[in-house]
Design a protein around this motif. Structure first.
Motif, PDB file in Angstrom:
ATOM      1  N   UNK A  10       0.832  -1.213   0.000  1.00  0.00           N
ATOM      2  CA  UNK A  10       0.000   0.000   0.000  1.00  0.00           C
ATOM      3  C   UNK A  10       0.859   1.253   0.000  1.00  0.00           C
ATOM      4  N   UNK A  11       1.897   1.254   0.827  1.00  0.00           N
ATOM      5  CA  UNK A  11       2.787   2.410   0.879  1.00  0.00           C
ATOM      6  C   UNK A  11       3.560   2.598  -0.411  1.00  0.00           C
ATOM      7  N   UNK A  12       3.997   1.483  -0.993  1.00  0.00           N
ATOM      8  CA  UNK A  12       4.714   1.532  -2.267  1.00  0.00           C
ATOM      9  C   UNK A  12       3.844   2.140  -3.355  1.00  0.00           C
ATOM     10  N   UNK A  13       2.593   1.697  -3.441  1.00  0.00           N
ATOM     11  CA  UNK A  13       1.692   2.196  -4.478  1.00  0.00           C
ATOM     12  C   UNK A  13       1.334   3.659  -4.248  1.00  0.00           C
ATOM     13  N   UNK A  14       1.126   4.038  -3.000  1.00  0.00           N
ATOM     14  CA  UNK A  14       0.808   5.436  -2.709  1.00  0.00           C
ATOM     15  C   UNK A  14       1.973   6.342  -3.096  1.00  0.00           C
ATOM     16  N   UNK A  15       3.199   5.865  -2.886  1.00  0.00           N
ATOM     17  CA  UNK A  15       4.365   6.676  -3.246  1.00  0.00           C
ATOM     18  C   UNK A  15       4.475   6.857  -4.757  1.00  0.00           C
ATOM     19  N   UNK A  16       3.943   5.883  -5.511  1.00  0.00           N
ATOM     20  CA  UNK A  16       3.993   5.962  -6.977  1.00  0.00           C
ATOM     21  C   UNK A  16       2.877   6.825  -7.553  1.00  0.00           C
ATOM     22  N   UNK A  17       1.684   6.726  -6.969  1.00  0.00           N
ATOM     23  CA  UNK A  17       0.513   7.351  -7.579  1.00  0.00           C
ATOM     24  C   UNK A  17      -0.106   8.458  -6.737  1.00  0.00           C
ATOM     25  N   UNK A  18       0.345   8.646  -5.501  1.00  0.00           N
ATOM     26  CA  UNK A  18      -0.149   9.727  -4.666  1.00  0.00           C
ATOM     27  C   UNK A  18      -1.551   9.530  -4.141  1.00  0.00           C
ATOM     28  N   UNK A  19      -2.057   8.285  -4.173  1.00  0.00           N
ATOM     29  CA  UNK A  19      -3.401   8.010  -3.682  1.00  0.00           C
ATOM     30  C   UNK A  19      -3.511   6.529  -3.335  1.00  0.00           C
ATOM     31  N   UNK A  20      -4.639   6.158  -2.784  1.00  0.00           N
ATOM     32  CA  UNK A  20      -4.894   4.747  -2.500  1.00  0.00           C
ATOM     33  C   UNK A  20      -5.102   4.002  -3.817  1.00  0.00           C
ATOM     34  N   UNK A  21      -4.343   2.930  -4.009  1.00  0.00           N
ATOM     35  CA  UNK A  21      -4.476   2.068  -5.182  1.00  0.00           C
ATOM     36  C   UNK A  21      -4.917   0.696  -4.689  1.00  0.00           C
ATOM     37  N   UNK A  22      -5.995   0.167  -5.252  1.00  0.00           N
ATOM     38  CA  UNK A  22      -6.574  -1.088  -4.767  1.00  0.00           C
ATOM     39  C   UNK A  22      -6.554  -2.152  -5.861  1.00  0.00           C
ATOM     40  N   UNK A  23      -6.207  -3.358  -5.465  1.00  0.00           N
ATOM     41  CA  UNK A  23      -6.301  -4.484  -6.395  1.00  0.00           C
ATOM     42  C   UNK A  23      -7.752  -4.918  -6.545  1.00  0.00           C
ATOM     43  N   UNK A  24      -8.118  -5.259  -7.786  1.00  0.00           N
ATOM     44  CA  UNK A  24      -9.432  -5.838  -8.060  1.00  0.00           C
ATOM     45  C   UNK A  24      -9.209  -7.216  -8.671  1.00  0.00           C
ATOM     46  N   UNK A  78     -12.660   1.855   0.446  1.00  0.00           N
ATOM     47  CA  UNK A  78     -11.306   2.309   0.774  1.00  0.00           C
ATOM     48  C   UNK A  78     -10.962   3.694   0.221  1.00  0.00           C
ATOM     49  N   UNK A  79     -11.936   4.302  -0.461  1.00  0.00           N
ATOM     50  CA  UNK A  79     -11.689   5.591  -1.122  1.00  0.00           C
ATOM     51  C   UNK A  79     -10.525   5.491  -2.117  1.00  0.00           C
ATOM     52  N   UNK A  80     -10.434   4.330  -2.761  1.00  0.00           N
ATOM     53  CA  UNK A  80      -9.384   4.130  -3.763  1.00  0.00           C
ATOM     54  C   UNK A  80      -9.682   4.957  -5.002  1.00  0.00           C
ATOM     55  N   UNK A  81      -8.632   5.523  -5.576  1.00  0.00           N
ATOM     56  CA  UNK A  81      -8.763   6.349  -6.773  1.00  0.00           C
ATOM     57  C   UNK A  81      -8.268   5.634  -8.022  1.00  0.00           C
ATOM     58  N   UNK A  82      -7.316   4.733  -7.833  1.00  0.00           N
ATOM     59  CA  UNK A  82      -6.754   3.980  -8.952  1.00  0.00           C
ATOM     60  C   UNK A  82      -6.731   2.507  -8.587  1.00  0.00           C
ATOM     61  N   UNK A  83      -6.564   1.650  -9.633  1.00  0.00           N
ATOM     62  CA  UNK A  83      -6.748   0.227  -9.416  1.00  0.00           C
ATOM     63  C   UNK A  83      -5.745  -0.599 -10.222  1.00  0.00           C
TER      64      UNK A  83
END
Length: 306
Positions: A10-24, A78-83
């Motif tokens: 989660x931290x790795x993805x947030x550092x890349x995209x600046x938001x919550x990124x969730x797997x689907x 989760x208020x995810x913005x990207x996936x």
């Protein structure tokens, strides 16, 4: 700021995209060579007919429909913005490369999908598949998740895996240098393994160009070969305390920059036979974090570069 004693996804993805990124999770309706007779039948001893999938493909849902449904659920929860589209069920490189490209590109065409996670076997990724993944990785985050489970070949034979540890190492090395992120799937508590066997698997993947790891508990799913072993008294599940201790020691042996994608699995309650504590995911996380804090432990503490 990531205050965990390990580098989490989660931290790795947030550092890349600046938001919550969730797997689907998506089900592409693919099979497995260890189930269709190419390598074997019945699959690995812990795997059921759905191959850890949702069954969405058999319900007639397209990749797009599955992702849009997931976006609605996880965006709200989760208020995810990207996936990331996670091709999970069975072996997701086990098809002609033209079909694979169509499936992957359909997923990537859905708005806000920034990449793919592709669960597969190391013996099911050839040069053509790697070339396709490398092409997609030029514009998207591409994770290829290779099932290893254990670095002990004796264990791999017991669980009917159908490949050896050397196959995993060779495929990981072939994947390296292509801008493709690799993740190793590992299972703790496999039949006959000691804690030292499990920790040797940590040393094994730590010596390879692996970017991430998923650590799973072996749990017994109804209708599997492992279920029969369990009923016959030939398999005993790990206790929660033992699992927590082993995970802590495992993480300490990994490179400090390896991304920890999972610390345990998510059994389907309707299919789970044992251990019942495996559904207590939050408690298991808490116990791992408490143990690492108590011991001043951290990822890479005992990592030794080869």
């Amino acid at each position: 700021m990531n205050e965990k004693p390990y580098k989490d996804l989660a931290g790795f993805l947030r550092s890349k995209y600046g938001c919550r990124v969730q797997k689907i999770t998506v089900d592409a309706g693919l099979s497995c060579p260890n189930r269709d007779g190419t390598l074997g039948v019945g699959g690995c001893i812990y795997c059921n007919e759905r191959g850890s999938g949702t069954g969405a493909a058999s319900q007639g849902l397209s990749i797009t429909q599955q992702i849009e449904r997931g976006k609605g659920t996880y965006g709200k929860r989760y208020k995810a913005k990207k996936f990331l589209a996670y091709f999970q069920a069975h072996t997701n490189t086990y098809a002609p490369v033209e079909r694979l490209e169509a499936l992957y590109r359909e997923a990537l065409s859905v708005p806000d999908v920034v990449g793919l996670c592709i669960g597969t076997r190391p013996d099911c990724v050839d040069d053509d598949v790697l070339a396709l993944l490398e092409k997609l990785a030029a514009d998207h985050m591409i994770w290829v998740e290779y099932g290893l489970q254990s670095s002990c070949d004796k264990t791999l034979r017991i669980i009917n895996r159908g490949h050896d540890a050397a196959c995993f190492a060779e495929t990981v090395k072939k994947t390296a240098g292509r801008n493709i992120l690799t993740c190793a799937h590992v299972i703790l508590g496999l039949p006959g393994e000691t804690r030292e066997d499990m920790l040797e698997t940590a040393r094994f993947i730590g010596a390879l160009p692996v970017d991430g790891v998923k650590i799973h508990l072996l749990y017994v799913i109804r209708g599997t070969a492992l279920h029969r072993m369990y009923e016959q008294g030939r398999y005993q599940c790990m206790e929660q305390e033992d699992y927590v201790e082993t995970v802590c020691r495992f993480i300490e042996l990994l490179p400090p920059d390896m991304i920890i994608q999972r610390l345990t699995g998510d059994p389907n309650k309707d299919e789970l036979v044992a251990p019942q504590w495996s559904v207590e995911k939050g408690k298991t996380f808490l116990l791992i974090h408490e143990a690492m804090a108590r011991e001043n432990s951290r990822q890479g503490r005992f990592y030794s570069p080869s």
